[in-house]
Design a protein around this motif. Structure first.
Motif, mmCIF file in Angstrom:
data_model
loop_
_atom_site.group_PDB
_atom_site.id
_atom_site.type_symbol
_atom_site.label_atom_id
_atom_site.label_comp_id
_atom_site.label_asym_id
_atom_site.label_seq_id
_atom_site.Cartn_x
_atom_site.Cartn_y
_atom_site.Cartn_z
ATOM 1 N N ALA A 197 6.701 -24.286 8.197
ATOM 2 C CA ALA A 197 7.700 -24.386 7.131
ATOM 3 C C ALA A 197 7.077 -24.896 5.829
ATOM 4 N N PRO A 198 7.559 -24.378 4.695
ATOM 5 C CA PRO A 198 7.080 -24.876 3.400
ATOM 6 C C PRO A 198 7.722 -26.220 3.071
ATOM 7 N N ALA A 199 7.080 -26.974 2.197
ATOM 8 C CA ALA A 199 7.580 -28.293 1.817
ATOM 9 C C ALA A 199 8.547 -28.188 0.634
ATOM 10 N N VAL A 200 9.529 -27.304 0.745
ATOM 11 C CA VAL A 200 10.549 -27.147 -0.303
ATOM 12 C C VAL A 200 11.934 -27.223 0.322
ATOM 13 N N GLU A 201 12.883 -27.753 -0.445
ATOM 14 C CA GLU A 201 14.283 -27.819 -0.028
ATOM 15 C C GLU A 201 14.467 -28.418 1.360
ATOM 16 N N ASP A 202 13.672 -29.432 1.682
ATOM 17 C CA ASP A 202 13.787 -30.150 2.962
ATOM 18 C C ASP A 202 13.469 -29.302 4.195
ATOM 19 N N ARG A 203 12.911 -28.113 4.009
ATOM 20 C CA ARG A 203 12.647 -27.245 5.167
ATOM 21 C C ARG A 203 11.585 -27.823 6.085
ATOM 22 N N ALA A 204 10.542 -28.449 5.530
ATOM 23 C CA ALA A 204 9.502 -29.043 6.371
ATOM 24 C C ALA A 204 10.065 -30.241 7.147
ATOM 25 N N ASN A 205 10.912 -31.036 6.511
ATOM 26 C CA ASN A 205 11.516 -32.173 7.206
ATOM 27 C C ASN A 205 12.385 -31.694 8.367
ATOM 28 N N GLU A 206 13.197 -30.676 8.128
ATOM 29 C CA GLU A 206 14.047 -30.125 9.191
ATOM 30 C C GLU A 206 13.203 -29.548 10.319
ATOM 31 N N ALA A 207 12.123 -28.861 9.957
ATOM 32 C CA ALA A 207 11.230 -28.281 10.967
ATOM 33 C C ALA A 207 10.546 -29.380 11.776
ATOM 34 N N LEU A 208 10.178 -30.477 11.111
ATOM 35 C CA LEU A 208 9.539 -31.606 11.800
ATOM 36 C C LEU A 208 10.487 -32.209 12.829
ATOM 37 N N VAL A 209 11.723 -32.467 12.424
ATOM 38 C CA VAL A 209 12.715 -33.046 13.337
ATOM 39 C C VAL A 209 12.936 -32.117 14.528
ATOM 40 N N GLU A 210 13.093 -30.838 14.263
ATOM 41 C CA GLU A 210 13.330 -29.866 15.335
ATOM 42 C C GLU A 210 12.126 -29.754 16.267
ATOM 43 N N PHE A 211 10.927 -29.708 15.707
ATOM 44 C CA PHE A 211 9.694 -29.580 16.492
ATOM 45 C C PHE A 211 9.507 -30.775 17.424
ATOM 46 N N LEU A 212 9.639 -31.991 16.882
ATOM 47 C CA LEU A 212 9.439 -33.189 17.711
ATOM 48 C C LEU A 212 10.549 -33.337 18.753
ATOM 49 N N ALA A 213 11.784 -33.005 18.393
ATOM 50 C CA ALA A 213 12.888 -33.081 19.357
ATOM 51 C C ALA A 213 12.631 -32.133 20.522
ATOM 52 N N GLU A 214 12.149 -30.943 20.217
ATOM 53 C CA GLU A 214 11.858 -29.956 21.262
ATOM 54 C C GLU A 214 10.703 -30.424 22.153
ATOM 55 N N LEU A 215 9.627 -30.924 21.535
ATOM 56 C CA LEU A 215 8.478 -31.397 22.311
ATOM 57 C C LEU A 215 8.841 -32.550 23.235
ATOM 58 N N LEU A 216 9.669 -33.458 22.741
ATOM 59 C CA LEU A 216 10.024 -34.651 23.506
ATOM 60 C C LEU A 216 11.279 -34.456 24.354
ATOM 61 N N LYS A 217 11.832 -33.235 24.323
ATOM 62 C CA LYS A 217 13.028 -32.898 25.113
ATOM 63 C C LYS A 217 14.164 -33.896 24.859
ATOM 64 N N THR A 218 14.432 -34.093 23.581
ATOM 65 C CA THR A 218 15.485 -35.008 23.151
ATOM 66 C C THR A 218 16.341 -34.288 22.109
ATOM 67 N N PRO A 219 17.588 -34.678 21.921
ATOM 68 C CA PRO A 219 18.417 -34.004 20.912
ATOM 69 C C PRO A 219 17.883 -34.233 19.499
ATOM 70 N N ARG A 220 18.145 -33.279 18.619
ATOM 71 C CA ARG A 220 17.702 -33.407 17.223
ATOM 72 C C ARG A 220 18.267 -34.658 16.573
ATOM 73 N N SER A 221 19.464 -35.036 16.970
ATOM 74 C CA SER A 221 20.113 -36.214 16.378
ATOM 75 C C SER A 221 19.382 -37.511 16.724
ATOM 76 N N ALA A 222 18.514 -37.481 17.730
ATOM 77 C CA ALA A 222 17.763 -38.676 18.131
ATOM 78 C C ALA A 222 16.532 -38.896 17.256
ATOM 79 N N VAL A 223 16.151 -37.889 16.470
ATOM 80 C CA VAL A 223 14.968 -37.980 15.616
ATOM 81 C C VAL A 223 15.438 -38.199 14.180
ATOM 82 N N ARG A 224 14.966 -39.299 13.574
ATOM 83 C CA ARG A 224 15.439 -39.653 12.240
ATOM 84 C C ARG A 224 14.267 -40.056 11.364
ATOM 85 N N ILE A 225 14.237 -39.539 10.143
ATOM 86 C CA ILE A 225 13.202 -39.918 9.179
ATOM 87 C C ILE A 225 13.670 -41.199 8.492
ATOM 88 N N LEU A 226 12.911 -42.280 8.689
ATOM 89 C CA LEU A 226 13.264 -43.571 8.105
ATOM 90 C C LEU A 226 12.820 -43.663 6.648
#
Length: 97
Positions: free
Chosen positions: A40-69
């Motif tokens: 994902a490109p680093a525009v319009e929060d797309r990279a942040n959304e992709a990061l949350v989705e990627f880590l949630a999938e890898l860790l087998k946890t819901p997307r809502s459990a991953v939060r950027i502090l």
């Protein structure tokens, strides 16, 4: 060494993001942070959304459990992931090594 702290059933860690990579992957550790490459490109929060989705999938946890502090507009971010342990985070490095 990857710096991961546990608090209140959550793991808190630093993540270094490289946007517009050829594929989504864990690329090791860099300065105490987990290095992640994302398509994902680093525009319009797309990279942040992709990061949350990627880590949630890898860790087998819901997307809502991953939060950027902090660091939403930076390459280096602090993340909180609820319901995972330090060992599960460290296992991501071994898994892709």
């Amino acid at each position: 060494m990857l710096e991961v702290t546990e608090r209140d059933g959550s793991a808190v860690l630093a993540v270094r993001v490289q946007a517009r990579a050829s594929k989504d992957e864990i690329a090791g550790e860099m300065g105490g942070a987990l290095k992640v490459r994302l398509r994902a490109p680093a525009v319009e929060d797309r990279a942040n959304e992709a990061l949350v989705e990627f880590l949630a999938e890898l860790l087998k946890t819901p997307r809502s459990a991953v939060r950027i502090l902090s660091g939403e507009r930076s390459r280096t971010k602090r993340l909180e992931i609820r319901g995972v342990t330090r060992q599960q985070i460290l296992a991501l490095l071994v898994q892709d090594a």
